[in-house]
Design a protein around this motif. Structure first.
Motif, short mmCIF file in Angstrom:
data_model
loop_
_atom_site.label_atom_id
_atom_site.label_comp_id
_atom_site.label_asym_id
_atom_site.label_seq_id
_atom_site.Cartn_x
_atom_site.Cartn_y
_atom_site.Cartn_z
N GLU A 84 0.72 -1.19 0.03
CA GLU A 84 -0.06 -0.04 -0.07
C GLU A 84 0.93 1.24 -0.01
O GLU A 84 0.64 2.27 -0.71
N THR A 87 1.88 2.67 -3.39
CA THR A 87 0.92 3.02 -4.31
C THR A 87 1.41 4.34 -5.16
O THR A 87 1.62 5.40 -4.69
N ALA A 90 -0.51 8.19 -4.82
CA ALA A 90 -1.19 8.19 -3.51
C ALA A 90 -1.82 9.54 -3.23
O ALA A 90 -0.95 10.62 -3.42
N ARG A 97 -1.61 0.67 -8.68
CA ARG A 97 -0.69 -0.30 -8.10
C ARG A 97 -0.50 -1.35 -9.37
O ARG A 97 -1.26 -1.19 -10.17
N LEU A 157 -8.38 3.14 -1.67
CA LEU A 157 -7.86 1.99 -1.98
C LEU A 157 -8.71 0.78 -1.87
O LEU A 157 -8.17 -0.17 -1.55
#
Length: 517
Positions: A84, A87, A90, A97, A157
């Motif tokens: 995460e 990413t 972001a 991703r 996400l």
């Protein structure tokens, strides 16, 4: 190989956020994303690159560390997650991703980030992924292994809404956030005597904007190279505007433009084909056509006894699509994959596509895991080596049809033995029942005498009539057909007023006589 610092590294070293912004690199938290040095980039330059590739013999990129990739089977692949904190973009509207390579995605895919008139390729690193016990061995992959593709995440996400993975396949989740059918960049020699070719997107260039997500892609394969530009918008509906610049490096027998790939096992039309407990199983239930002459056509899908290709010749088509019209949970009773939420996809040509045909390929299946339906546009003119072809179109991914017919539309097709219910049936006859709704037909009553117009390429049509379904806003066309032989019969029907005016779209169907094989 030159590797440049990421935004996080720049912030750490220089504590200058402004500098990282000027570099145009996506934000990350802890995972160290590395990039190759920046190179000039534009869609025209990508087009020139595709044209140059087409002028040379095809050469597939070498697969590296194949022994390790072969060990990343299905279970191992799902054991690998993208971190995460790695990413891309972001905190922005379109976070991204990356997909890890594996046994089924060995060929390297190069992914770059566009900033102005330059782009920087992302370097593969195991640091970008999390590995479980089943996949820990994959940490030994080299940093030039590439990726398998990418996906654009939802806000927060929580899942994704757009994904590119495998060959030239891509798909979105539609407005009901449920994946279903897929699209492809191009189809080559589908359902011909030649082996079908699957060109692939070898390079992606990601260029997020405030109001849309722009993707550039380089296509390469034995018979063709091409440059693509995708503009994806997710509001108010998911729509992709596509420009494909294609350069054949060889003569192509059948070029499929804007190909769609779906799954159809069985529906209410031939319920006996489905041994499963669920009433229906399909991602799409029909092909919709809007011809250049303005006719609206609905062709219910088949699970045929052998591979069948249906050709719908046209000129300057207004659109076509594989649709999931039946959107009631009760039709499927599947609370795991929710077939009623599968998106429909409509192809809207931009500009005049000239003469050609929409082709529908139906492949037999006895299970739902195989995509067995393909639809695409194929030009009438031969596709020759050295040509330059450009196609522009929009793909609408939605539940409701983006351009519904003004006339009544088909909502269900049933079939069974001919004759009256509760009787033994008429020998050799099969009955078809076609339900229609909308387009103002609800204002008519049975006494108004609406007429079904039914024609068949061969055989006998009997007992054709139309009736309003009691207590509903739908009308029903009913008829029996008898045809000898093993070859399929094309049936055409529509509902008309007593004065001859067409009140519905045209229903087309491919009927297989009893005992076909």
């Amino acid at each position: 190989m030159t590797i440049t610092p990421t935004r996080r590294e720049a912030l750490h070293r220089l504590t200058l956020a402004a500098l990282a912004g000027l570099l145009g690199l996506p934000a990350v938290a802890r995972a160290a994303i590395r990039y190759h040095e920046a190179k000039p980039f534009s869609f025209d330059a990508l087009t020139a690159r595709a044209k140059a590739l087409a002028g040379k013999p095809f050469k597939a990129e070498a697969i590296k560390a194949e022994a390790i990739l072969d060990r990343i089977d299905f279970e191992q692949h799902i054991d690998i997650g993208y971190r995460e904190d790695a990413t891309l973009f972001a905190g922005q509207r379109f976070p991204v991703r990356l997909f890890h390579p594996g046994k089924f995605f060995k060929e390297p895919v190069h992914i770059s980030v566009v900033s102005g008139d330059s782009a920087r390729e992302i370097v593969y690193s195991p640091e970008l992924f999390s590995f479980g016990e089943k996949s820990a061995f994959a940490k030994a992959l080299p940093d030039d292994i590439g990726f398998a593709g990418f996906r654009v995440m939802n806000p927060g996400l929580r899942g994704d809404w757009l994904a590119y993975l495998g060959a030239s396949y891509f798909r979105t989740a539609g407005d009901e956030h449920q994946y279903g059918l897929s699209a492809r960049g191009v189809a080559i020699d589908t359902a011909t005597e030649r082996a079908e070719e699957f060109p692939r997107f070898t390079h992606f260039y990601l260029d997020p904007r405030p109001d849309m997500f722009v993707v550039y892609a380089l296509l390469d394969g034995p018979s063709i190279a091409g440059a693509y530009r995708f503009e994806w918008r997710d509001e108010p509906a998911m729509v992709g505007t596509i420009e494909a610049r294609l350069f054949p490096r060889a003569d192509i027998g059948r070029l499929g433009v804007a190909p769609l790939t779906s799954m159809y096992w069985y529906s209410e039309t031939h319920r006996q084909q489905g041994p499963d407990w669920r009433p229906e199983v399909h991602d799409s239930d029909g092909l919709s056509l809007w011809t250049g002459a303005g006719e609206r056509i609905w062709r219910p899908l088949n699970n045929p006894p052998r591979v069948m290709t249906s050709t719908f010749s046209d000129a300057s088509p207004k659109g076509f699509g594989l649709l999931q019209r039946d959107r009631r949970f009760e039709s499927y009773e599947d609370d795991g994959v929710f077939y009623e939420k599968r998106p429909s996809v409509w192809v809207e040509p931009l500009g005049d596509w000239g003469k050609g045909a929409v082709q529908l390929v139906e492949i037999p299946t006895d299970v739902e895991i195989h995509d067995n339906i393909v639809a695409y546009w194929t030009p009438a003119a031969p596709v020759r080596k050295g040509e330059a072809l450009t196609y522009a179109y929009r793909l609408h991914w939605a539940g409701p049809e983006p351009f519904p017919p003004g006339a009544a539309r088909v909502v269900a097709t049933f079939s069974g033995r001919g004759g009256r219910p509760a009787e033994q049936g008429k020998a050799g006859f099969e009955k078809y029942v076609i339900d229609l709704e909308g387009g103002g037909i609800e204002k008519y009553e049975t006494a108004d005498g609406l007429i079904p117009s039914v024609e068949a390429s061969r055989g006998v049509i009997e007992d054709a009539y139309a009736i309003r379904v009691d207590g509903a806003k739908r009308w029903r066309m009913v008829f029996d057909i008898k045809a000898d032989g093993k070859e399929p019969v094309d049936i055409r029907a529509y509902l008309k007023a007593p004065d001859g005016r067409a009140l519905s779209e045209t229903w087309l169907y491919q009927h297989f006589p009893a005992g076909h094989g």
